[in-house]
Design a protein around this motif. Structure first.
Motif, PDB file in Angstrom:
ATOM      1  N   THR A 124      -7.739   3.375  -7.200  1.00  0.00           N
ATOM      2  CA  THR A 124      -6.154   3.650  -6.883  1.00  0.00           C
ATOM      3  C   THR A 124      -6.373   5.392  -6.985  1.00  0.00           C
ATOM      4  O   THR A 124      -6.907   6.029  -7.649  1.00  0.00           O
ATOM      5  CB  THR A 124      -5.418   3.243  -8.159  1.00  0.00           C
ATOM      6  OG1 THR A 124      -5.347   1.769  -8.176  1.00  0.00           O
ATOM      7  CG2 THR A 124      -3.969   3.818  -8.036  1.00  0.00           C
ATOM      8  N   ARG A 146      -6.692  -1.006   3.464  1.00  0.00           N
ATOM      9  CA  ARG A 146      -5.465  -0.594   2.681  1.00  0.00           C
ATOM     10  C   ARG A 146      -5.523   0.123   1.332  1.00  0.00           C
ATOM     11  O   ARG A 146      -6.419  -0.270   0.505  1.00  0.00           O
ATOM     12  CB  ARG A 146      -5.032  -2.039   2.285  1.00  0.00           C
ATOM     13  CG  ARG A 146      -4.040  -2.690   3.380  1.00  0.00           C
ATOM     14  CD  ARG A 146      -3.437  -3.920   2.745  1.00  0.00           C
ATOM     15  NE  ARG A 146      -2.062  -3.408   2.342  1.00  0.00           N
ATOM     16  CZ  ARG A 146      -1.524  -4.408   1.320  1.00  0.00           C
ATOM     17  NH1 ARG A 146      -1.966  -5.319   1.015  1.00  0.00           N
ATOM     18  NH2 ARG A 146      -0.224  -3.909   0.955  1.00  0.00           N
ATOM     19  N   ARG A 148      -5.136   1.935  -2.116  1.00  0.00           N
ATOM     20  CA  ARG A 148      -4.239   1.754  -3.200  1.00  0.00           C
ATOM     21  C   ARG A 148      -3.687   3.020  -3.658  1.00  0.00           C
ATOM     22  O   ARG A 148      -4.290   3.914  -4.309  1.00  0.00           O
ATOM     23  CB  ARG A 148      -5.258   1.186  -4.173  1.00  0.00           C
ATOM     24  CG  ARG A 148      -5.893  -0.149  -3.888  1.00  0.00           C
ATOM     25  CD  ARG A 148      -7.043  -0.654  -4.990  1.00  0.00           C
ATOM     26  NE  ARG A 148      -6.322  -0.792  -6.444  1.00  0.00           N
ATOM     27  CZ  ARG A 148      -5.997  -1.767  -6.821  1.00  0.00           C
ATOM     28  NH1 ARG A 148      -6.125  -3.037  -6.052  1.00  0.00           N
ATOM     29  NH2 ARG A 148      -5.674  -2.040  -8.380  1.00  0.00           N
ATOM     30  N   ILE A 188       5.203   2.045   1.200  1.00  0.00           N
ATOM     31  CA  ILE A 188       4.990   0.729   1.118  1.00  0.00           C
ATOM     32  C   ILE A 188       5.380   0.332   2.660  1.00  0.00           C
ATOM     33  O   ILE A 188       4.685  -0.475   3.327  1.00  0.00           O
ATOM     34  CB  ILE A 188       6.327   0.116   0.277  1.00  0.00           C
ATOM     35  CG1 ILE A 188       5.923   0.410  -0.865  1.00  0.00           C
ATOM     36  CG2 ILE A 188       6.647  -1.318   0.744  1.00  0.00           C
ATOM     37  CD1 ILE A 188       7.148   0.072  -1.848  1.00  0.00           C
ATOM     38  N   ALA A 192      -0.017   0.130   3.087  1.00  0.00           N
ATOM     39  CA  ALA A 192      -0.817   0.889   1.881  1.00  0.00           C
ATOM     40  C   ALA A 192      -0.207  -0.059   0.616  1.00  0.00           C
ATOM     41  O   ALA A 192       0.876  -0.734   0.458  1.00  0.00           O
ATOM     42  CB  ALA A 192      -0.761   2.190   1.722  1.00  0.00           C
ATOM     43  N   GLN A 193      -1.070  -0.540  -0.250  1.00  0.00           N
ATOM     44  CA  GLN A 193      -0.649  -1.055  -1.432  1.00  0.00           C
ATOM     45  C   GLN A 193      -0.304   0.124  -2.296  1.00  0.00           C
ATOM     46  O   GLN A 193      -0.741   0.969  -2.700  1.00  0.00           O
ATOM     47  CB  GLN A 193      -2.097  -1.684  -2.168  1.00  0.00           C
ATOM     48  CG  GLN A 193      -2.638  -2.840  -1.475  1.00  0.00           C
ATOM     49  CD  GLN A 193      -3.814  -3.136  -2.263  1.00  0.00           C
ATOM     50  OE1 GLN A 193      -3.351  -3.795  -3.364  1.00  0.00           O
ATOM     51  NE2 GLN A 193      -4.805  -3.437  -2.025  1.00  0.00           N
ATOM     52  N   TRP A 194       1.108  -0.215  -2.678  1.00  0.00           N
ATOM     53  CA  TRP A 194       1.646   0.852  -3.841  1.00  0.00           C
ATOM     54  C   TRP A 194       1.410   0.487  -5.111  1.00  0.00           C
ATOM     55  O   TRP A 194       1.610  -0.819  -5.546  1.00  0.00           O
ATOM     56  CB  TRP A 194       3.235   0.918  -3.554  1.00  0.00           C
ATOM     57  CG  TRP A 194       3.760   1.782  -4.511  1.00  0.00           C
ATOM     58  CD1 TRP A 194       3.542   2.994  -4.921  1.00  0.00           C
ATOM     59  CD2 TRP A 194       4.767   1.374  -5.311  1.00  0.00           C
ATOM     60  NE1 TRP A 194       4.257   3.508  -5.965  1.00  0.00           N
ATOM     61  CE2 TRP A 194       5.204   2.287  -6.444  1.00  0.00           C
ATOM     62  CE3 TRP A 194       5.801   0.215  -5.443  1.00  0.00           C
ATOM     63  CZ2 TRP A 194       6.173   2.347  -7.106  1.00  0.00           C
ATOM     64  CZ3 TRP A 194       6.744   0.377  -6.389  1.00  0.00           C
ATOM     65  CH2 TRP A 194       7.002   1.231  -7.278  1.00  0.00           C
ATOM     66  N   ARG A 195       0.574   1.103  -5.829  1.00  0.00           N
ATOM     67  CA  ARG A 195       0.152   0.738  -7.233  1.00  0.00           C
ATOM     68  C   ARG A 195       1.230   1.099  -8.326  1.00  0.00           C
ATOM     69  O   ARG A 195       1.039   0.758  -9.401  1.00  0.00           O
ATOM     70  CB  ARG A 195      -1.196   1.261  -7.402  1.00  0.00           C
ATOM     71  CG  ARG A 195      -2.312   0.697  -6.670  1.00  0.00           C
ATOM     72  CD  ARG A 195      -2.306  -0.820  -6.742  1.00  0.00           C
ATOM     73  NE  ARG A 195      -2.751  -1.061  -8.036  1.00  0.00           N
ATOM     74  CZ  ARG A 195      -2.301  -2.264  -8.862  1.00  0.00           C
ATOM     75  NH1 ARG A 195      -1.566  -3.073  -8.126  1.00  0.00           N
ATOM     76  NH2 ARG A 195      -2.607  -2.351 -10.175  1.00  0.00           N
TER      77      ARG A 195
END
Lengths: 408, 408
Positions: A124, A146, A148, A188, A192-195
């Motif tokens: 991340t 993608r 994080r 978002i 991408a993965q929003w952590r």
């Protein structure tokens, strides 16, 4: 000087670390200067944290505090995540057994190579600006991966009385809170993965009340950001800031008080955070007290009535203890003559390092047993921001050794 | 910020060092962060010293200021002696071509192994205490060699306004002046070679008057000590202390004024010093201005209306520029956007390093041309107490490279 942590004891006249006499440890290592880290003390800190905190609160280790490989491996097995501050720290965290999904990388100046390595490892990235988020997204697209991405938030508050201010006002760290919702929406939308959020507002706080206020404000901020975004953060990293008492008159942090208040604050959290995970990121509090820096007295001298004990160590290994690492006024870390542990203090002396500079002071005018050439000096509180935070190459002195004890 | 040394110029929009564009230098080195040292600037400083000073005054290099091998070799050929501060520096000085008889080793915490290595190499030991003298004499006897011993004197005065106080009052350095005659007599009686005095009373002085007073007092002290001993010192090392202007409002040292006064003071010296040699030991003044620290801007960000330029370098390579090396108040070293050399200053910005700590500041609120990601930042005055005086391992960032230019 500050108080020696209560974890330490002696075997007759000799300080022990992890139940072993320091003279034996020095013999085993080969020489001084030597850092000894007691892994059992770290285990105790972790156990205390776990016992006090709500189960929902994860524990991360901020490895910049001490990246010594054996210590890092020991901790990596016992915490829920490793927070790193450079691409090379990330590689060390992975080598130590950290898993990509539980590692996060922060820092205001990440290079493109660090971003791509993090994306490839599934680590991340705590993005510190809109520009960095954009670069990370572009690199992810190039790699077909993608990223994080969590967003480091620069909040409008900080920990009162914090040793170092990391938030509040104009700062190089994170994104100003009011711009965070827009950025998260763009992340978002990019696929991408929003952590979630990384909100770090200060360090080295000894006041439970100050930490409680900061954590409560952080949870409120995370809730209102989530509402503004219209999405729930998977993880809210509440930062760290747990201090340890270095100096005379300082009291240890009441972690249980912090934990109780945090549990209450989490109970009352915004509905948008109902399914979020929370993490606290600790470095200094976990490892600071586990470390002892051992040096040998190589000269005892008198100047204008004042006794100086000159050691084979110094500020090149313990910059913070010398008072040259962010301190405005130099104060004495706890020290002891490790080979005269049970002798009463009998004289006032100053302990200095071997460097040819007046900055190289380990203890000014402290009352200690009368020490001689060959005695070992212990500087406590050397487990965090010690060797790696010091100018090791200065004057090209004998390098320090490091070893871990305990943990069996 | 401080003034950029007049030695530096640009080629169109790009700063040059030793006549070469910094973008080309970075390409040749491979990456930033990069220290570039211009050897020709050192040659100019040496030439200026030689032209100004009486021929009797020898020039020594205090290699702790910058031990970069190519620079050290260059200087070793051009000065009369190398002053080292550890056994490992001594080995580097010998590798760089220094001869044992022209090397001296100082430092309050010399280990026995360093003493014996120095004696074997014929290096002069500046003894810092009676105990150390005794140990050196004993080691010489064991080795069957005559140690070369000078006595470092802790005088009762210091340089007024000196950046760092090295003498005056109780100090870990040297032997209190009133005890020196006894010690020298014992050294002579032991059969060791007594080499004279080392009297170092301060550093980073910009006031010619203060240096003149200190040098005059040093020569008087050496004369009265020689009379008390009843023997003439072969060498009187007058110390150094020549400063360079780092900060706004500071003026360069008038070395010619110092030299003229020193010549007069030497003319009037005590008869006991008639055949003595004199040396001045310089580090910072010789090499400080020759060095430039180059970093790349990796992010440009706004926080609460303030512009931050985040670089790939920082305090881990330039601790002093960050304000954390003996300074009480942080002030700005001279900096420039090296790839916008000829552009006018157009905005106020702060330049920070890549470390995740608020201590990592390279320039606060400076007026500079509008810079973008990819631009190079130059931090000047990086030739002395730069890389080796910084916590290079901190956060395990990309290591700095070093290169020398000029000197052909």
């Amino acid at each position: 000087m500050g108080a020696i942590p209560a974890d330490f004891a002696g075997d007759g006249d000799v300080l022990t670390i992890g139940g072993r006499r320091v003279d034996a440890l020095v013999a085993e290592a080969g020489s001084t200067p030597l850092f000894v880290y007691d892994l059992d003390l770290i285990a105790r800190r972790i156990a205390r944290f776990r016992a006090a905190m709500p189960a929902a609160v994860k524990l991360h280790y901020a490895m910049k505090a001490n990246p010594y490989p054996e210590l890092l491996e020991y901790i990596a097995k016992r915490v829920d995540g490793l927070d790193v501050a450079s691409g090379r720290e990330m590689l060390a965290a992975l080598r130590a057994g950290g898993k990509g999904a539980t590692i996060s990388i922060a820092g205001p100046g990440k290079r493109s190579g660090e971003l791509s390595a993090a994306i490839e490892a599934g680590v991340t990235i705590n993005v510190e600006s809109e520009g960095e988020a954009q670069r990370a997204i572009a690199i992810g697209e190039q790699l077909g991966l993608r990223p994080r991405l969590a967003v480091r938030v620069n909040p409008d508050f900080e920990i009162r009385g914090s040793g170092m201010r990391m938030g509040g006002g104009a700062k190089p760290f994170g994104v100003d809170a009011e711009r965070v919702p827009d950025l998260v929406r763009r992340i978002i939308e990019s696929g991408a993965q929003w952590r979630g959020f990384h909100i770090y507002v200060g360090s080295q706080a000894l006041s439970a009340e100050a930490l409680i206020d900061a954590q409560r404000a952080t949870i409120e901020l995370a809730g209102s950001l989530a509402k503004a975004i219209g999405a729930s953060p998977p993880l809210v990293n509440l930062g760290g800031g747990f201090g340890i008492p270095y100096f005379a008159g300082e009291q240890p942090l009441d972690v249980e008080q912090v934990a109780t208040a945090l549990a209450a604050a989490l109970e009352g959290r915004d509905a948008m955070l109902r399914n979020s995970e929370f993490a606290i990121e600790l470095g200094r509090w976990l490892v600071g007290e586990c470390g002892v820096y051992l040096t040998t007295i190589v000269d005892r001298k008198l100047s204008h009535g004042k006794i100086f004990l000159v050691t084979d160590g110094g500020m090149h290994h313990q910059l913070a203890a010398s008072g040259n690492f962010g301190q405005v006024v130099r104060r004495n870390y706890p020290v002891a003559i490790a080979t005269r542990w049970s002798e009463p203090a009998s004289e006032e002396a100053s302990i200095v390092g071997c460097l040819c500079t007046p900055l190289d002071r380990l203890a000014d005018d402290v009352m200690i047993p009368t020490a001689a050439v060959g005695d070992l000096v212990a500087v406590f509180m050397a487990g965090a921001y010690g060797l790696t935070a010091s100018p090791q190459a200065f004057l090209d002195q004998q390098p320090a050794l490091e070893m871990a004890v305990g943990g069996g």
